[in-house]
Design a protein around this motif. Sequence first.
Motif, PDB file in Angstrom:
ATOM      1  N   LEU A 136      13.801   5.553  -6.106  1.00 57.80           N
ATOM      2  CA  LEU A 136      12.596   5.481  -5.282  1.00 57.80           C
ATOM      3  C   LEU A 136      11.429   4.912  -6.092  1.00 57.80           C
ATOM      4  CD1 LEU A 136      11.652   6.443  -2.415  1.00 57.80           C
ATOM      5  CD2 LEU A 136      10.670   8.413  -3.587  1.00 57.80           C
ATOM      6  N   THR A 137      11.301   5.398  -7.306  1.00 58.07           N
ATOM      7  CA  THR A 137      10.193   4.944  -8.140  1.00 58.07           C
ATOM      8  C   THR A 137      10.333   3.457  -8.447  1.00 58.07           C
ATOM      9  OG1 THR A 137      10.245   7.123  -9.121  1.00 58.07           O
ATOM     10  CG2 THR A 137       8.932   5.454 -10.247  1.00 58.07           C
ATOM     11  N   ILE A 138      11.532   3.063  -8.812  1.00 57.44           N
ATOM     12  CA  ILE A 138      11.753   1.653  -9.126  1.00 57.44           C
ATOM     13  C   ILE A 138      11.457   0.791  -7.901  1.00 57.44           C
ATOM     14  CG2 ILE A 138      13.550  -0.024  -9.630  1.00 57.44           C
ATOM     15  CD1 ILE A 138      14.784   2.222 -11.406  1.00 57.44           C
ATOM     16  N   PHE A 139      11.959   1.257  -6.790  1.00 53.02           N
ATOM     17  CA  PHE A 139      11.764   0.588  -5.514  1.00 53.02           C
ATOM     18  C   PHE A 139      10.275   0.406  -5.227  1.00 53.02           C
ATOM     19  CE2 PHE A 139      12.443  -0.008  -0.990  1.00 53.02           C
ATOM     20  CZ  PHE A 139      13.694  -0.585  -0.952  1.00 53.02           C
ATOM     21  N   ALA A 140       9.566   1.516  -5.312  1.00 52.82           N
ATOM     22  CA  ALA A 140       8.137   1.486  -4.997  1.00 52.82           C
ATOM     23  C   ALA A 140       7.397   0.578  -5.969  1.00 52.82           C
ATOM     24  CB  ALA A 140       7.571   2.901  -5.044  1.00 52.82           C
TER      25      ALA A 140
ATOM     26  N   VAL B 277       0.838  -1.198   0.000  1.00 50.21           N
ATOM     27  CA  VAL B 277       0.000   0.000   0.000  1.00 50.21           C
ATOM     28  C   VAL B 277       0.877   1.253   0.000  1.00 50.21           C
ATOM     29  CG1 VAL B 277      -1.670   1.344   1.321  1.00 50.21           C
ATOM     30  CG2 VAL B 277      -1.947  -1.130   1.090  1.00 50.21           C
ATOM     31  N   ILE B 278       1.865   1.242   0.876  1.00 51.75           N
ATOM     32  CA  ILE B 278       2.762   2.412   0.942  1.00 51.75           C
ATOM     33  C   ILE B 278       3.437   2.626  -0.408  1.00 51.75           C
ATOM     34  CG2 ILE B 278       4.854   3.339   2.011  1.00 51.75           C
ATOM     35  CD1 ILE B 278       4.097   1.740   4.531  1.00 51.75           C
ATOM     36  N   CYS B 279       3.972   1.536  -0.955  1.00 49.16           N
ATOM     37  CA  CYS B 279       4.701   1.667  -2.217  1.00 49.16           C
ATOM     38  C   CYS B 279       3.774   2.076  -3.351  1.00 49.16           C
ATOM     39  CB  CYS B 279       5.402   0.359  -2.555  1.00 49.16           C
ATOM     40  SG  CYS B 279       6.826   0.102  -1.497  1.00 49.16           S
ATOM     41  N   GLY B 280       2.547   1.564  -3.325  1.00 42.98           N
ATOM     42  CA  GLY B 280       1.568   1.996  -4.320  1.00 42.98           C
ATOM     43  C   GLY B 280       1.329   3.488  -4.196  1.00 42.98           C
ATOM     44  N   GLY B 281       1.209   3.939  -2.950  1.00 40.42           N
ATOM     45  CA  GLY B 281       1.013   5.367  -2.709  1.00 40.42           C
ATOM     46  C   GLY B 281       2.155   6.189  -3.274  1.00 40.42           C
ATOM     47  N   VAL B 282       3.356   5.726  -2.997  1.00 43.37           N
ATOM     48  CA  VAL B 282       4.533   6.455  -3.493  1.00 43.37           C
ATOM     49  C   VAL B 282       4.504   6.514  -5.016  1.00 43.37           C
ATOM     50  CG1 VAL B 282       7.052   6.419  -3.659  1.00 43.37           C
ATOM     51  CG2 VAL B 282       5.947   5.927  -1.478  1.00 43.37           C
ATOM     52  N   SER B 283       4.196   5.365  -5.637  1.00 41.93           N
ATOM     53  CA  SER B 283       4.171   5.331  -7.103  1.00 41.93           C
ATOM     54  C   SER B 283       3.167   6.342  -7.647  1.00 41.93           C
ATOM     55  CB  SER B 283       3.805   3.938  -7.607  1.00 41.93           C
ATOM     56  OG  SER B 283       4.614   2.975  -6.986  1.00 41.93           O
ATOM     57  N   VAL B 284       2.000   6.340  -7.065  1.00 46.06           N
ATOM     58  CA  VAL B 284       0.961   7.268  -7.530  1.00 46.06           C
ATOM     59  C   VAL B 284       1.421   8.707  -7.336  1.00 46.06           C
ATOM     60  CG1 VAL B 284      -1.377   8.115  -7.111  1.00 46.06           C
ATOM     61  CG2 VAL B 284      -0.916   5.652  -7.130  1.00 46.06           C
TER      62      VAL B 284
ATOM     63  N   ALA C  21       3.091  13.801  -9.417  1.00 43.02           N
ATOM     64  CA  ALA C  21       4.059  14.897  -9.322  1.00 43.02           C
ATOM     65  C   ALA C  21       4.656  15.190 -10.692  1.00 43.02           C
ATOM     66  CB  ALA C  21       5.163  14.538  -8.326  1.00 43.02           C
ATOM     67  N   CYS C  22       4.985  14.132 -11.414  1.00 40.06           N
ATOM     68  CA  CYS C  22       5.581  14.348 -12.733  1.00 40.06           C
ATOM     69  C   CYS C  22       4.578  14.961 -13.690  1.00 40.06           C
ATOM     70  CB  CYS C  22       6.099  13.037 -13.310  1.00 40.06           C
ATOM     71  SG  CYS C  22       7.535  12.419 -12.427  1.00 40.06           S
ATOM     72  N   MET C  23       3.303  14.569 -13.521  1.00 39.37           N
ATOM     73  CA  MET C  23       2.287  15.109 -14.425  1.00 39.37           C
ATOM     74  C   MET C  23       2.008  16.578 -14.141  1.00 39.37           C
ATOM     75  SD  MET C  23      -0.321  11.904 -14.715  1.00 39.37           S
ATOM     76  CE  MET C  23      -1.703  12.815 -15.392  1.00 39.37           C
ATOM     77  N   PHE C  24       1.835  16.896 -12.861  1.00 35.83           N
ATOM     78  CA  PHE C  24       1.364  18.244 -12.541  1.00 35.83           C
ATOM     79  C   PHE C  24       2.433  19.154 -11.939  1.00 35.83           C
ATOM     80  CE2 PHE C  24      -2.369  15.421 -12.281  1.00 35.83           C
ATOM     81  CZ  PHE C  24      -3.059  15.944 -13.362  1.00 35.83           C
ATOM     82  N   GLY C  25       3.512  18.559 -11.423  1.00 35.36           N
ATOM     83  CA  GLY C  25       4.552  19.353 -10.772  1.00 35.36           C
ATOM     84  C   GLY C  25       5.080  20.494 -11.623  1.00 35.36           C
ATOM     85  N   PRO C  26       5.508  20.195 -12.847  1.00 37.29           N
ATOM     86  CA  PRO C  26       6.077  21.262 -13.680  1.00 37.29           C
ATOM     87  C   PRO C  26       5.098  22.408 -13.897  1.00 37.29           C
ATOM     88  CG  PRO C  26       6.576  19.115 -14.610  1.00 37.29           C
ATOM     89  CD  PRO C  26       5.611  18.885 -13.489  1.00 37.29           C
ATOM     90  N   MET C  27       3.792  22.048 -14.001  1.00 30.74           N
ATOM     91  CA  MET C  27       2.786  23.077 -14.201  1.00 30.74           C
ATOM     92  C   MET C  27       2.748  24.017 -12.996  1.00 30.74           C
ATOM     93  SD  MET C  27      -1.000  22.095 -15.453  1.00 30.74           S
ATOM     94  CE  MET C  27      -1.795  22.059 -13.843  1.00 30.74           C
TER      95      MET C  27
END
Lengths: 296, 750, 305
Positions: free
Chosen positions: A273-277, A30-37, A42-48
């Motif tokens: 982190l992403t790979i890990f999650a 669950v935690i790792c799923g959360g991190v992935s999401v 973040a990548c989708m909306f962060g730059p905006m």
Amino acid sequence: MSAPTATATAASRSLAGDAWRRLRKNRMAVICGGVSVFVILACMFGPMIAGWFGVDATSIDPELGVTPPSAAHWLGTDTLGRDMLVRILVGGRIALGVAATATAIALVIGVSWGAIAAYVGGRVDYVMMRIVDVLYGFPTLVFVIVVMSVFALKSIFWLFALIGSISWLTMARLVRGQVMSLRHREFVEAARALGAKPSRILFRHIVPNTLGVVVVYATLSLPSVMLYEAVLSYLGVGVQAPLASWGTLVTEGSSQIIAYPWLLYGPGVAMGLTIFALNFFGDGLRDALDPQTRKD
Amino acid sequence: MVRRLAGVAALLWLAGCGLPSGDYFGAIPDVHDRPRHLRFCNQGEPDYVDPAMATSTTALPVIFALFDGLTLYGLNGMPEPSLAERWDVSSDLRTFTFHLRHEGKFSNGRTIDAYDFAYQFIRILHPSSASPNADGLEYIKGAAAYNGNTGRVLLRAQGGLAAGAHVEIVGAAGKSLEQWAKDGATPPDANVRRGGKPLALRDLGAAPGAAYATAPAGADVTIIELTGGPVSMASPDGQVWAYVFYDQGDGAFGWVPMAELDQVPSALVDYEVRELPKRHQIGIEASLEALTADDAVTRPTVHVRGADLLMLPELMGMRIPDRWTFVVETAEPTPYLIAATPSRPYRPTPREAVSRSPRRWTDVGTIITSGPMALEAWLEKDRLELVRSKTFWNPSLVKLDRLTVFSMDDQAANANYYAAGGCDATASNNVPTSYRPILNGERRRYLDYAVKPYNGIYFAWLNTEKLKNRHLRRALAYAVDRKRLAGVLHGPIPTAQFTPGTPIKNLTEAELTLCGVTRDQPGVALIEVAGEVCYVPPLGLDFDPEKARAEWALARQELGADFPKSLTYRYNSGAEAHKIIAEYLQQSWKETLDFDVTLEAQEWKTFLADTTQGKYDMARFGNIGSLTNAESEYLVLFKCGGSNNRGRYCSPQYAALIAEAKKLTDRRARNAKLAEAEKVMIEDAPVIPIYIYVQDHLRKPYVRDLGLNIVDQFPIYRAWLDPDWAQHPGRSTSGEGPNAGYSTASEAAR
Amino acid sequence: MLRLILSRLVGGVGVIIAVATFSFLLLHAAPGGPFDAERALAPQVQRNIEARYHLDDSLVTQYADYMGGLAHGDFGYSLKRPMSVGEIITTHFPYSLTIGLMALLVAVGLGVGMGVIAAWRRNTGVDYALMSMALLGISIPSIVLGPILVGIFAFGLGWLPPARIEGPASYVLPAMCLGLIYLGTIARLARGSMLEVLGQDFVRTARAKGLTERAVVWKHALRLGVVPVVTYLGPATATLISGSFVIEKLFGVPGLGGFFVEAIVNRDYPVLSGVLVFYVAFLVMLNIVVDVVHGLLDPRIRSGR
């Protein structure tokens, strides 16, 4: 009869529901799923969002130059004074896109290729596996050089296609190995005795039982895929400067590790982190989907 | 243990990965036990150690230690006499007479004489040796015709031409050479012979039994040389011998009696030939005006049978009046020839070894050398071991007993190996860019690191066939602020001039006088010959946003609808700096001109192919000079149709000025004219100069007399180690050099 | 079994011919040639060189020459250095082989062990700890791991040389760097498939028979649990022992991987094709071994067909 037979034939009415329940119980997953999401969002909306504060991924500021992490730039700036955080977020889009494509292709082509070869066996298996052997030895880099010069494929689509085209080979061999050992198991014989069609036997009974290895290997290949993307961008396919991907950021950052370590840490940690999650989430997913765990 | 490791790891990461502490970058080993053994970290593996074949810069220090030449590099990078005791240069700078010493020897004991120099010309220029260094002798009379396999000696007087006339083929078997090329075919070669019996290839004068290769009866061999010719050895036994090439496998060369070559396949082939221009005739005295007039004369063509033609070495601009005199003749005044004498074409190779195995004679078992050092071991991609030569004529020059050259190509691996004390010095450019800010004092200053200007320019080509508008190009050049960029790159010297050199503010007083400049003048000057010749390149189109926008507006006006909407800037991937520069340029053009430029990275060979074929708008490039000479190393790039003119720049005005300069033999006047030409070019902006390359070296403080100079060529065998270095703080690592700013390594910071 | 091996060997020859053909065609289609350089050669110099190396022959002739050479075990001559491709392989393969085998030994030994223990103790702290370690190995690319290892073991602790092969100790860092990636993959594959196997009937039967858990896991389940690992090891071993360009560059190892990448960059046709064919030959052999081992590990695979 054995457990797999029961579950596989008992249809999937509650399979998804069960899986979801089991997944929720696995805290790590669950935690790792959360991190992935979170990473994906973040990548989708962060730059905006960064854009609202006047920070973008490409505007350079040579006077500022390379600076360590600070309040203004949380992950520091690169040699040309660009904010690393935004560059990483933008780069994540490419990396995640590549990862998703490669995984999808590996799952679709790799799994079916291996499964069909193993199940049909004989000459078909022989030919299909020799094709895989040839593709292993296929000089992909040279191929990309040629294709690039002839067609000048700058679109990101080709990047995905090229990465996908090589990411399914080991998957095919793995699935083939698994199916070979499964195809004479009791539950398969039973299904056959009941007159099930070969395709149904293969994809409803056998393949689900290879999922453990499939999911594990799919998530395992993510880092190599992300780095392979850096190699392709070296050849001019896909992402071009001034944009960067995680692969290129990590590759470049590693050459700066002595003088400006934050240029590596930022993208390195993001990628790690992403790979890990995703890997742990994949494990959880595997466990949840595993027909056998129900009985445990 | 785990905790200790973790502790170390954490420390390393936080401290920027374990930078060595102290004044020096890494360990200083005790060298009392090996004061005459230098270990050198080269940058990668030499491709060949054969002076005729090697093209990589990594091969040069090894070749220059293994092979003696007319001259050898001094510590200052300028030639010093070696096999040539002295030389005379004719007043028209076209005839160079080298007086050879009698003591020069190959390592097999054979004396080196003028015929060995002639042989090296054959090796480099004959088509069958396929030497990539043939370009380096293009200024020699007749070289182009010889290398292109079109030059011939007429054996029998006919059609108004005397026997022995030097001619060039224009057609064969009824077809012009252009037509042959168009058909993708090769005309029959009049030099091809066949033997009715098997041919025993051997050393000159040897018995057939001593043959090392055999060409079967009826096999094609190519005649390269005949005994008794003007630049060939005399026959040992009265009969004529031929030196032939047999193309089988790796190929083999060897002597056979001419009489055995009894079949001439192209004897009856009709060749259309005409005499070579006077400029390329050997031993002819004529004024430069007369030669220029002669160039324009149309010479009649004559039809000749193949049996009457041979391509022989005397077609090349060399003469051997006696065994100890080697005369080189050039087609045009060549002021830089002496400066080129330490280079590969003037380092003879032993015919007896090369002939047996043209590609493999440099193997440790068979190599025959002539230089200060001998090759003991060559472990590919790992290292070469060189030891003091027992036969070199000038042993007192050699300080080293042993030289180990490591061949790792990764910069970080080399720098780390140096830091761990594995090597005593590194080749230039062996320090990763990321180490630079640390090494050169931005964080901490190490005394064993030196950054110096280098004879090279980093620039962008503008494809003048696509960017035809001069104002457009000028605007792009004016829009780039090089100084701001140089700050990002840690080291290189920003410039808007094309020919690089030493910043004028760093010149010595004597050099200022030589160059005729004052210290407050901006820009650089190139010292071509120390104390004698200086070249001051014109100032370029340096950053000026106002002018950039003005030119931009003019371009817009002139081009109208043809004004480009966007352009692409190409660079080759792999080097971080190329990308940073590309991104910087992109932003510069956006900021100053509000113009969008797309960046495109390409793999190296694709990049080369595309830029050569003109398939690009703008592209980064670098040009490194092997000599300190503006004309031969830099201005040559802008020759109309030249193979290195990737900008496809062709200006009649520029060409005329260069042609005028070439007629001048006074070097000061010549350089002034060249600078005029460069001014025309730089104002047309086919290039945007960006920075002057620098070289950076790591050298342990005990290393002595390892030259440090602008061409980065040094006599490595003259270096030595000072085990008690700490007691001799004043001694330099680079030896004495007249070039200012090159004397000590400790003044590392710029 | 013998028939299987024989038929696979025949197929292997086909695979090699296909790969050699592809690489030949692709290389000649690639832009730029072996003698292109920053400072371009004059056209006639270029022509002379091409003629000397028979690069001006028609593509068909060149292909026939090349395949003819291959049939005789002659890989041809490098265009860029005074060595035959055969020599390059025999001189430099041992370095790659040594590093690859050391890496493999570590990766298989530790990886399988870690995977089995993690599966046995699934979803416990032990499992998470082991799998996190495995993942760390996978997630850190060699170009990052290399400098870190050098920093720690060469400069920090001073135990191992930072670069070059000078003795047995020199192999440790490159092998470690290479092995960690494979270790992670193997550990995770082993865990995944062990979980599968542990849920199967015969394991339950074994347990029911009163065998100790240890015996069940290590004696009975492991045999089937390593099947995917063995499959993975086929291509992985071929890749490992044919040399990793990145590792060789980082540590200054004169292995085969460097020649391969260099050959692509240089367009050194014979070297690239030669090394590729050599690699594929290995791959084919290893895949045959893998299939034979499969049969031994899992009799059900053998009985099929």
